[in-house]
Write an enzyme that holds these catalytic residues in place. Structure first.
Site, PDB file in Angstrom:
ATOM      1  N   GLU A   1      -1.780  -0.842  -1.853  1.00 63.10           N
ATOM      2  CA  GLU A   1      -1.095  -0.195  -1.035  1.00 63.10           C
ATOM      3  C   GLU A   1      -0.223   0.934  -1.573  1.00 63.10           C
ATOM      4  O   GLU A   1       0.229   1.917  -1.095  1.00 63.10           O
ATOM      5  CB  GLU A   1      -0.114  -1.147  -0.343  1.00 63.10           C
ATOM      6  CG  GLU A   1       0.793  -0.714   0.685  1.00 63.10           C
ATOM      7  CD  GLU A   1       2.032   0.008   0.536  1.00 63.10           C
ATOM      8  OE1 GLU A   1       2.079   1.116   1.172  1.00 63.10           O
ATOM      9  OE2 GLU A   1       2.554  -0.222  -0.591  1.00 63.10           O
TER      10      GLU A   1
ATOM     11  N   ASP B   1      -0.693  -5.730  -4.425  1.00 62.33           N
ATOM     12  CA  ASP B   1      -0.556  -4.830  -5.796  1.00 62.33           C
ATOM     13  C   ASP B   1       1.003  -4.748  -5.945  1.00 62.33           C
ATOM     14  O   ASP B   1       1.909  -4.905  -5.569  1.00 62.33           O
ATOM     15  CB  ASP B   1      -1.273  -3.530  -5.895  1.00 62.33           C
ATOM     16  CG  ASP B   1      -0.599  -2.647  -4.501  1.00 62.33           C
ATOM     17  OD1 ASP B   1      -0.288  -3.147  -3.451  1.00 62.33           O
ATOM     18  OD2 ASP B   1      -0.369  -1.469  -4.766  1.00 62.33           O
TER      19      ASP B   1
END
Length: 390
Positions: A136, A79
């Protein structure tokens, strides 16, 4: 010579992959195109055992070779952050307000490169799980993957991950056993008073004044409620009131962030925070509501897994560029959740003289890609060795 040529070609491809991912960042649990890109590359390597939508947008690929009964998991995060990029690089983010400001594009590329090498060359006996994790940055992705069966339905015996570190020279490696990265707790204190005209404060119960007293006293938690030998931080990062210039506030909201390396410290912070907030609110004739959330848990490296990580690093980076006693970091990392379900280690590799992480001017250093791949490959072959009889 042939092996060097293969590595050279792979390095060129990895730089292209990384630039593609950097141009097309996706926020947590929105990494659909990234997951498709990862899956397409894995299939090109000949890996067919791929499970998608693990933890919403996560990908887990399995590669088996030989008869070994052990499984090693390797993890990368996918991400981006909601930050507007200012690097002006040719491959800058094409999505305003979103960028890979933490190097997850590089981490994903390293794991893809590792899969390419191991699928092509083998050199191990057992099973590897390549774990591409979503979300994350806000501490939800690994928990989502675990809920979807990572570690149970998709089991492994050990797990390893890496992160780039600005300021650490490229070609350098660091890790430490035990607590390595901090937990992050978030808190929100809502103070409810009685508003009124600014000219008649005596008729009111000033929520902002009460909140300010709470903010001041929260600074005593680390100084007086936590053992000085423990590392802890309590930071108030936001105060909001009714925002009416000529009125006493009826409500104030105090928000902030706590860092620590031990669950018992977290419990003491929460207990003391509640006591302070309730006591001050009573003194001011106000009421309070405290919400305390544990967003990230401490990242604690397994001692033996750390030794395995170091052994591989000394081969790849050299003993002189391998630090077994890296300083603990207050930053948090969602990989910590995986270390609760299996032994493993999380390490840093150098990103050179770059802008800091989470900065609009940050960029992952492409020269670190091959180093990360070599370390993962060496680690796998050490942990899943091919016996002479094979």
């Amino acid at each position: 010579m042939e092996n060097h040529l293969v590595l050279y070609e792979l390095d060129k491809m990895m730089r292209q992959w990384r630039h593609h991912l950097h141009r097309n960042p996706e926020f947590g649990f929105e990494e659909e195109a990234t997951a498709r890109f990862v899956t397409q590359r894995l299939r090109e390597f000949g890996i067919e055992d791929i499970e998608t939508a693990v933890g919403n947008t996560g990908v887990v690929a399995t590669l088996r070779l030989g008869n070994g009964d052990r499984t090693i998991a390797l993890r990368a995060d996918m991400d981006c952050l909601k930050i507007h990029e200012t690097t002006n690089l040719p491959y800058s983010s094409e999505k305003p307000g979103f960028m890979h400001a933490c190097g997850h594009d590089g981490h994903t590329t390293i794991l893809l490169g590792t899969a390419a090498v191991l699928a092509s060359e083998g050199g191990f006996d057992g099973t590897i799980k390549f774990v591409f994790q979503p979300a994350e940055e806000w501490g939800q992705g690994m928990k989502a993957m675990i809920r979807d069966g990572l570690g149970s339905r998709l089991p492994f015996d050990e797990i390893y991950g890496l992160h780039n570190k600005p300021g650490l020279p490229v070609g350098s490696f660091e890790v430490r056993p035990g607590p390595f990265m901090g937990a992050e707790d978030g808190f929100r204190i809502v103070v409810s008073g009685q508003g009124g005209h600014a000219s008649r404060p005596h008729d009111c119960r000033d929520a902002i004044l009460c909140a300010c007293s709470i903010v001041s006293e929260l600074q005593t938690i680390v100084a007086r409620a936590i053992d000085p030998s423990e590392l802890a931080v309590v930071s108030v990062t936001s105060i909001k009131g009714d925002n009416i210039k000529n009125a006493i506030a009826s409500e104030a909201i105090v928000e902030g962030d706590c860092r620590h390396f031990d669950d018992s410290v977290s419990l003491r912070i929460e207990e003391t925070m509640n006591r302070i907030a309730e006591g001050i609110a009573n003194a001011h004739g106000c009421s309070i509501e405290v919400k305390y959330d544990r967003v990230f848990i401490p990242l604690v490296n397994d001692v033996h897994a750390t030794e395995h990580a170091l052994k591989a690093a000394e081969v790849v980076f050299g003993p002189e560029k391998t630090n077994p006693d890296a300083p603990r970091m207050g930053a948090s990392e969602d990989f910590a959740q995986a270390l609760r379900i299996a032994p493993g280690a999380f390490v840093n590799i150098g990103n050179g003289d770059s802008a800091p992480l989470h900065s609009p001017g940050y960029d992952f250093n492409d020269d670190a890609l091959a180093q990360g791949v070599k370390w993962f490959v060496e680690l796998v072959r050490n942990r899943l060795p091919v016996t002479s009889s094979q």
